[in-house]
Design a protein around this motif. Structure first.
Motif, PDB file in Angstrom:
ATOM      1  N   HIS A  50      -0.342  12.944  -0.898  1.00  0.00           N
ATOM      2  CA  HIS A  50      -0.807  13.673  -2.069  1.00  0.00           C
ATOM      3  C   HIS A  50      -1.343  15.048  -1.693  1.00  0.00           C
ATOM      4  O   HIS A  50      -2.028  15.194  -0.677  1.00  0.00           O
TER       5      HIS A  50
ATOM      6  N   GLU B  31       2.773  14.097  -5.170  1.00  0.00           N
ATOM      7  CA  GLU B  31       3.189  13.371  -3.977  1.00  0.00           C
ATOM      8  C   GLU B  31       4.687  13.202  -4.036  1.00  0.00           C
ATOM      9  O   GLU B  31       5.253  13.025  -5.111  1.00  0.00           O
TER      10      GLU B  31
ATOM     11  N   HIS C 192       4.151   2.520  -6.454  1.00  0.00           N
ATOM     12  CA  HIS C 192       2.825   2.070  -6.034  1.00  0.00           C
ATOM     13  C   HIS C 192       1.769   2.618  -6.977  1.00  0.00           C
ATOM     14  O   HIS C 192       1.997   3.570  -7.717  1.00  0.00           O
TER      15      HIS C 192
ATOM     16  N   HIS D 264      -2.748   3.365  -7.328  1.00  0.00           N
ATOM     17  CA  HIS D 264      -3.741   4.051  -6.482  1.00  0.00           C
ATOM     18  C   HIS D 264      -5.167   3.523  -6.606  1.00  0.00           C
ATOM     19  O   HIS D 264      -5.636   3.215  -7.694  1.00  0.00           O
TER      20      HIS D 264
ATOM     21  N   GLU E  68      -2.906   3.535  -1.423  1.00  0.00           N
ATOM     22  CA  GLU E  68      -1.804   3.092  -2.269  1.00  0.00           C
ATOM     23  C   GLU E  68      -1.634   1.595  -2.179  1.00  0.00           C
ATOM     24  O   GLU E  68      -1.864   1.003  -1.123  1.00  0.00           O
TER      25      GLU E  68
END
Ligand SMILES: [Mn+2]
Ligand SMILES: [Mn+2]
Ligand SMILES: [Zn+2]
Ligand SMILES: [Zn+2]
Lengths: 150, 150
Positions: free
Chosen positions: B39, B87, B95, B97, B108
């Motif tokens: 990220h 990201e 995924h 967070h 993740e």
DNA sequence: TCAATTATGAAAATGAATTTCAATTTCATC
DNA sequence: GATGAAATTGAAATTCATTTTCATAATTGA
């Protein structure tokens, strides 16, 4: 006592606690918002209030929402369109959102199993959760029908 | 072939498809971002790139990320601080967070059970899900220790 | 009534993101 | 390698939601 009444009373309590004054305009905004009990953008709230009472500015709406947020009487959400939405908070309950990308409808749901699993996941990573956000984006029932209609 | 290489190849394919040209600067930004595989805020990405190569402007970084987003090669997230983070996307995996509110660390995770339950909830409301967002906010293991230290 | 303090509206400021535009670079074609 | 059409670039301007400023008005307790 309804949850709206309760939220209003908590607003008044906080207002007193911080030595703020009671003005007609702020009172109208707060009442209207809490009684409506649903999501608003600032613009929506401003426009709906304008229909019922004139002479309330954007500033006042923004400031009222800011207080409500500070005092946990309103939630702030951004559903991916960079427009902030607010909804009155009922302290006793939590819910997550289904957001229709076609018509903007927001459906609320609660699911204890999901919440439990979230907690488990966090634990696996040694993480302590203090808040979470779960949003499902897609098509509501009505919009699905429309989109499919030839 | 690594997932980064795959993402880069998809970028090149899209670029060709839309008749865009290959410039050193955009290539550097895209490569750097995809290879980093994590990220970034725009500011972070800009600053890290500046360390390695001079003469790349914010505009170029913004524009590169916009293309990546358009082509589903980057995800955009806003973790409640009104700063957009990007990201690189690996198309094959999804995924969610965990976001540490103390240090900003982003962890993740994937959880099939949660995803299944989300789908079930949506069905109950006649809702078709095309995307979702699940974020857990709190304290990571390290920050929990620090905060508790007297 | 009288201060003291908060509330308000209009305008200015802010800040992230986008757009504009003149100058530069790319690249297919010669 | 030269040419030119089209894309790219950086700096500055613009946008848009939100916040702040500041002069004026309203509230409140004495
Ligand atoms: Mn809601
Ligand atoms: Mn991620
Ligand atoms: Zn809908
Ligand atoms: Zn942390």
């Amino acid at each position: 006592m309804s949850k709206q009444t309760n939220t209003l009373q908590r607003f008044i309590k906080h207002r007193a606690k911080y030595g703020l004054k009671s003005s007609d305009k702020r009172t109208f905004v707060v009442d209207f918002f809490i009684k409506a009990g649903r999501h608003f953008t600032v613009e929506e709230l401003y426009n709906e209030i304008k229909k019922q009472k004139s002479g309330i500015s954007y500033s006042t709406v923004y400031r009222a929402l800011k207080l409500l947020k500070q005092w946990d009487l309103a939630n702030e959400s951004m559903f991916g369109d960079s427009i902030t939405r607010y909804e009155p908070v009922d302290k006793s309950e939590h819910h997550d959102h289904l957001v229709c990308q076609e018509c903007g409808r927001i459906i609320e749901f609660e699911n204890g199993k999901i919440e439990k699993l979230q907690y488990d996941v966090a634990q696996q990573y040694g993480f302590t959760v203090s808040a979470h956000r779960l949003e499902l984006y897609g098509l509501c029932r009505k919009c699905k029908k429309k989109v499919r209609r030839p």
